[in-house]
Scaffold this active site. Structure first.
Site, short mmCIF file in Angstrom:
data_model
loop_
_atom_site.label_atom_id
_atom_site.label_comp_id
_atom_site.label_asym_id
_atom_site.label_seq_id
_atom_site.Cartn_x
_atom_site.Cartn_y
_atom_site.Cartn_z
N GLY A 28 0.68 -1.07 -0.10
CA GLY A 28 0.28 -0.16 -0.12
C GLY A 28 0.72 1.33 0.28
O GLY A 28 0.34 2.85 -0.74
N MET A 29 2.43 1.23 0.40
CA MET A 29 2.77 2.62 0.69
C MET A 29 3.88 2.55 -0.66
O MET A 29 4.05 3.76 -0.39
CB MET A 29 3.55 2.68 1.44
CG MET A 29 4.50 3.72 2.71
SD MET A 29 5.18 3.97 4.23
CE MET A 29 5.96 2.59 4.27
N THR A 31 6.13 0.14 -3.22
CA THR A 31 7.29 -0.85 -4.15
C THR A 31 8.44 -1.71 -3.89
O THR A 31 9.63 -0.93 -4.08
CB THR A 31 6.71 -1.05 -5.98
OG1 THR A 31 5.06 -0.52 -5.61
CG2 THR A 31 6.74 -2.49 -6.27
N VAL A 32 8.25 -2.92 -3.67
CA VAL A 32 10.41 -3.29 -3.60
C VAL A 32 10.39 -4.12 -5.38
O VAL A 32 9.81 -5.36 -5.68
CB VAL A 32 9.93 -4.34 -2.53
CG1 VAL A 32 11.37 -5.75 -2.88
CG2 VAL A 32 9.63 -3.55 -1.28
N ASP A 141 4.36 -3.79 14.64
CA ASP A 141 4.26 -4.36 12.39
C ASP A 141 4.92 -5.98 12.24
O ASP A 141 5.10 -6.16 11.16
CB ASP A 141 3.69 -3.77 11.69
CG ASP A 141 2.31 -4.35 10.60
OD1 ASP A 141 2.20 -4.77 11.12
OD2 ASP A 141 3.00 -3.41 9.20
#
Length: 655
Positions: A28-29, A31-32, A141
């Site tokens: 959501g935050m 891209t790897v 998290d």
């Protein structure tokens, strides 16, 4: 690893150093991507923040926080962060690349792990987390998606994007951070996280590894959050009887609702896990059904007793009181009187002090009762439009118990799954500790779609009064002008969705009708300029697209028209016009020497008319023997051209 060659980042050079090769995962935050560090000639994972978040300071700060948190750690079970920077408008992190899978993918493939596998993974995770806790970092998290299992057997924790300094009470703010399935009760109810919150998440993960499922389930996130705050995690052995009792107790200790009853940090839980592993590995140890008593988070004082530094018969002997001054009856009497006066004054002062304390306690108790205790009232917060988990947290913060409303509520304004309101209503004052029912939207009421295709637009407007009609799409069609030829709504992905008769669709949701403008104007046979004017009146454009010979259409007139693009023709479209060049010219063949019959047949087959130069002499009425006479010449002659439909005159010998 998924590769998307259409991604514009593929092949890009970041900061003149990192060559992006392929995409690994998208969140959501950020891209790897898999990239190559051209300077050090090694493969790395580069995490690039989404471009639309570039202006959000909180997301940038989270990126920087992740780099700082990971930089403080140097442990074999923590993913290394090598670099952090800014490229154009996007922040990025450069991390250690670990080819392999996540714990989530392992659980999806195998569902339930053996006790030995679960303990091995938990030991590695606890080792890395212990280093984080020792450095003063709370992960916040922890979940199977953030546990990486490398192909070479290494196990590492990643994604410190939500990490914070582990102060005594690390507040998360009004919104809950992390994944709802692994949030500790104190995070749900108070928004507070410390090292013991990470321990709770690990307890849930251990339960999931041993049973193949999470302990709490619900259709809405708020229902799961409510169970975390109010229920006790069951022993995994209830679901999977093969789980040793030692691991049951380890899960129960790690997931205690009261953080004071959990291990204080990852090191404490790791030590206990190692003891459990030794106990399970020792075949000569106690029986498998023994009960382990795990230490609590609070320290327990051990009082000395026999054998612990004190004797059982130790006695306390009071010291003798010594008197000074004259000794005699008078001195004893004066001393006694003074002592009695002092005792009376002391008793009187003590009584007054007790009265003052009692009055203060009564006043304080009343103030507490009506100010913040059971007798206090508070305004119910307005949580309409919020996510259920965030709304529940706000209501609990205000001092209320929260109950979900399983009935739900239809709403055209609030999307399904979000809160529409509360019972009692927002802003009303209710006693603290009372229950507030949270009503969750089911989205718009689903209504039957009426049959409107084939009818008039006016009739369709009346039939669709319960929906929100948008501007109609108008296009040319064989059906009469004003006839409805299609109906569509909006799907869950935001794209147009066809609505079939008898299907259901949300109340007051947008509906678009497609309406016929009638057939396309027929301009065949019209002069080019006249045809273009006719099309312009209909809102169309006519463009000359070529010329053809035609024996049926006069030169300069339109033979046919056709749309330039496939699909329906809408106002503003362009039609290609093919214009006639008149009849086509043909080459006159050499018919000299042929009989009149044969030459006539050959020329007529080419679309030419035939006449004879001696018709005046013979009135063009031939006997059979005359039809066999040879042709001596033609006009036009052989090799000349003539238009289709024109006349060729034949000469023949009639002597």
């Amino acid at each position: 690893m998924s590769v998307n060659q259409t991604d514009p980042m593929i092949g890009r050079l970041i900061d003149d150093r990192y060559q992006v090769r392929s995409r690994i995962a998208r969140g959501g935050m950020a891209t790897v991507y898999l990239a190559t560090d051209l300077r050090l000639e090694r493969r790395v994972a580069i995490k690039i923040m989404h471009g639309h978040l570039a202006d959000d300071a909180s997301f940038k700060e989270r990126f920087i926080q992740e780099a700082r948190s990971a930089a403080r750690l140097a442990h074999p079970n923590v993913v290394n962060v090598f670099d952090q920077g800014q490229d154009d408008d996007s922040a990025y992190l450069v991390m250690e690349y670990l080819p392999g899978i996540t714990l989530r993918e392992l659980l999806q493939d195998h569902k339930v792990l053996t006790s030995e596998q679960a303990m091995d993974i938990l030991e590695a995770v606890l080792s890395g987390l212990a280093a984080a806790h020792r450095a003063g970092i709370v992960h916040r998290d922890l979940k199977p998606e953030n546990v990486l299992l490398a192909d070479d057997g290494r196990i590492k924790i990643g994604d410190f994007g939500l990490a914070r300094a582990a102060t005594a009470n690390t507040a998360t703010g009004a919104a809950l951070l992390g994944t709802i399935a692994y949030l500790s009760p104190e995070l749900v109810t108070r928004g507070i996280a410390d090292t013991r919150s990470d321990i709770y998440a690990l307890g849930i993960m251990l339960y999931e590894m041993l049973t193949g499922e999470q302990p709490y389930k619900g259709e809405q996130p708020m229902q799961i959050a409510y169970q975390h705050a109010n229920d006790t995690v069951p022993a995994p052995g209830i679901v999977n009887p093969s789980v040793p009792v030692e691991l049951d107790e380890l899960v129960l200790w790690a997931t205690a609702r009261d953080p004071e009853h959990r291990p204080r940090d990852a090191r404490a839980l790791l030590d206990q896990l190692l003891d459990v592993q030794r106990a399970l590995a020792d075949p000569s140890g106690p029986p498998a059904n023994r009960t382990m008593v795990l230490p609590s988070a609070a320290a327990t004082a051990v009082l000395p007793g026999p054998g612990r530094g004190a004797t059982a018969d130790t006695q306390i002997v009071p010291k003798a009181r010594h008197r000074t001054g004259p000794i005699g009856p008078e001195s004893d009497s004066n001393a006694e009187r003074l002592q009695n006066d002092a005792a009376r004054r002391h008793r009187r002062g003590a009584i007054l002090l007790v009265i003052v304390i009692l009055l203060a306690l009564v006043a304080g108790g009343a103030g507490w009762w009506f100010g913040s205790g059971p007798g206090a009232e508070a305004a119910v917060p307005d949580v309409a439009g919020q996510d259920p988990a965030a709304a529940a947290s706000q209501l609990i913060e205000a001092g209320f118990e929260v109950a979900p409303d399983n009935r739900g509520d239809f709403s055209v304004d609030v999307p399904a799954g979000q809160v529409t309101g509360t019972e009692p209503d927002a802003t009303s004052r209710q006693p603290k500790g009372s229950t507030v029912t949270m009503v969750v939207s089911q989205g718009p009421r689903q209504l039957d779609v009426p049959s409107v295709v084939g009818g008039s637009f006016d009739a369709a407007e009346s039939a669709l009064a319960d929906f929100a009609l948008t501007d109609p799409i108008r296009q040319f069609d064989e059906k009469d002008a004003g006839t409805v030829i299609g109906i569509a709504g909006v799907g869950g992905d935001g794209n147009a969705m066809g609505l079939a008769e008898g299907s259901t669709y949300g109340e007051q949701q947008p509906v678009t009708l497609t309406v016929s403008l009638g057939p396309l104007p027929d301009v065949a046979g019209q002069e080019l300029s006249e045809a273009q004017a006719t099309l312009q009146k209909a809102g169309l454009t006519g463009a000359e697209a070529g010329r053809e010979y035609s024996s049926d259409v006069p030169a300069g007139a339109v033979i046919r028209s056709q749309p330039q693009a496939d699909g329906p023709v809408k106002p503003g479209a362009t039609l290609d016009l093919v214009v006639s060049d008149g009849p086509a010219p043909v080459t006159v063949p050499d018919v000299t020497g042929q009989t009149l019959d044969d030459a006539t047949a050959q020329l007529q087959a080419l679309g030419l008319r035939v006449s004879y130069d001696d018709c005046a002499k013979f009135t063009c009425a031939f006997y059979d023997w005359e039809a066999a006479l040879p042709v001596t010449a033609s006009d036009p002659g052989a090799g000349g051209t003539a238009l289709v439909g024109s006349t060729v005159t034949l000469s023949y010998r009639a002597d």
